[in-house]
Every structure is written in C-alpha cells, then in structure tokens.
Design a protein around this motif. Sequence first.
Motif, mmCIF file in Angstrom:
data_model
loop_
_atom_site.group_PDB
_atom_site.id
_atom_site.type_symbol
_atom_site.label_atom_id
_atom_site.label_comp_id
_atom_site.label_asym_id
_atom_site.label_seq_id
_atom_site.Cartn_x
_atom_site.Cartn_y
_atom_site.Cartn_z
ATOM 1 N N UNK A 37 19.577 -11.737 35.845
ATOM 2 C CA UNK A 37 19.141 -12.173 34.514
ATOM 3 C C UNK A 37 18.988 -10.989 33.558
ATOM 4 N N UNK A 38 18.368 -9.924 34.020
ATOM 5 C CA UNK A 38 18.164 -8.747 33.159
ATOM 6 C C UNK A 38 19.495 -8.089 32.823
ATOM 7 N N UNK A 39 20.391 -8.012 33.779
ATOM 8 C CA UNK A 39 21.692 -7.386 33.547
ATOM 9 C C UNK A 39 22.513 -8.210 32.561
ATOM 10 N N UNK A 85 27.587 -0.567 33.524
ATOM 11 C CA UNK A 85 27.942 -1.284 34.750
ATOM 12 C C UNK A 85 28.665 -0.368 35.735
ATOM 13 N N UNK A 86 29.545 0.496 35.201
ATOM 14 C CA UNK A 86 30.239 1.452 36.078
ATOM 15 C C UNK A 86 29.239 2.420 36.691
ATOM 16 N N UNK A 87 28.337 2.944 35.870
ATOM 17 C CA UNK A 87 27.319 3.874 36.376
ATOM 18 C C UNK A 87 26.418 3.193 37.400
ATOM 19 N N UNK A 88 26.025 1.955 37.117
ATOM 20 C CA UNK A 88 25.175 1.219 38.053
ATOM 21 C C UNK A 88 25.904 0.945 39.360
ATOM 22 N N UNK A 89 27.179 0.615 39.271
ATOM 23 C CA UNK A 89 27.953 0.356 40.487
ATOM 24 C C UNK A 89 28.072 1.612 41.340
ATOM 25 N N UNK A 90 28.323 2.755 40.697
ATOM 26 C CA UNK A 90 28.400 4.014 41.436
ATOM 27 C C UNK A 90 27.054 4.364 42.071
ATOM 28 N N UNK A 114 16.961 -1.313 36.981
ATOM 29 C CA UNK A 114 16.308 -0.221 36.245
ATOM 30 C C UNK A 114 17.044 0.087 34.932
ATOM 31 N N UNK A 115 18.368 0.274 34.938
ATOM 32 C CA UNK A 115 19.042 0.502 33.650
ATOM 33 C C UNK A 115 18.959 -0.701 32.708
ATOM 34 N N UNK A 116 18.981 -1.913 33.261
ATOM 35 C CA UNK A 116 18.885 -3.104 32.405
ATOM 36 C C UNK A 116 17.529 -3.173 31.721
ATOM 37 N N UNK A 117 16.469 -2.939 32.464
ATOM 38 C CA UNK A 117 15.130 -2.965 31.869
ATOM 39 C C UNK A 117 14.996 -1.840 30.847
#
Length: 100
Positions: free
Chosen positions: A16-18, A31-36, A88-91
Amino acid sequence: MSYPLLVLPFLALTLAATVATARRPRFGQRMISSALAAIALMLLTAVFDNLMIAADLYSYPAEHLSGLRVGAAPLEDFAYPLCAAFLVPAVWTLTERKRA
C-alpha cells in the motif's frame, strides 16, 4: 498463529505504501534501488539465518511454518527484509516535505 499469516499485514502495508508513491518523482529509480537493496538484504538473511539455525541459536516450530525453506531458513524470514527495502523508502517519500 502461523508465521505466513503473521507476515501478511507487513506485506500489505508495504504494498500500500509503495503504490501510494507511484506518482511521486523518481518512482522508477526508487523501485530499482529498493529491489537492489532487497536482493542484498535477502542474501544476507539467507547466509546469516542459516548460520544461526545451524549453530542452534534458534529454531522454528514446524507446525507454524509454510514448509518452504532456503537451506534451513524458512521462507517467511525473507518477508521482513523485503518489506524493509520497499517500506522505508516509501514512508520517507510520503513524509518528506515538498521542495520550494
């Protein structure tokens, strides 16, 4: 309560946050950074969970697990680093002030 059910609220909150940040600037880059980050965290989880389980530092009751494992580590253990990498990045994005 079983561990697969325990991780569902965390996964739902993360999703939901993403999704709520999809229209914010740099979504694709985030999204790329979060996936890595998720890949790195899950690799570390795989290594260290297996080492700690092998050292008999902790164990899981089999009746509360899905039965899927990565080595000795239950699959449910990988939900938390996945959520951390995206939540964390989404929040952070949702709570940052708009720049003037």
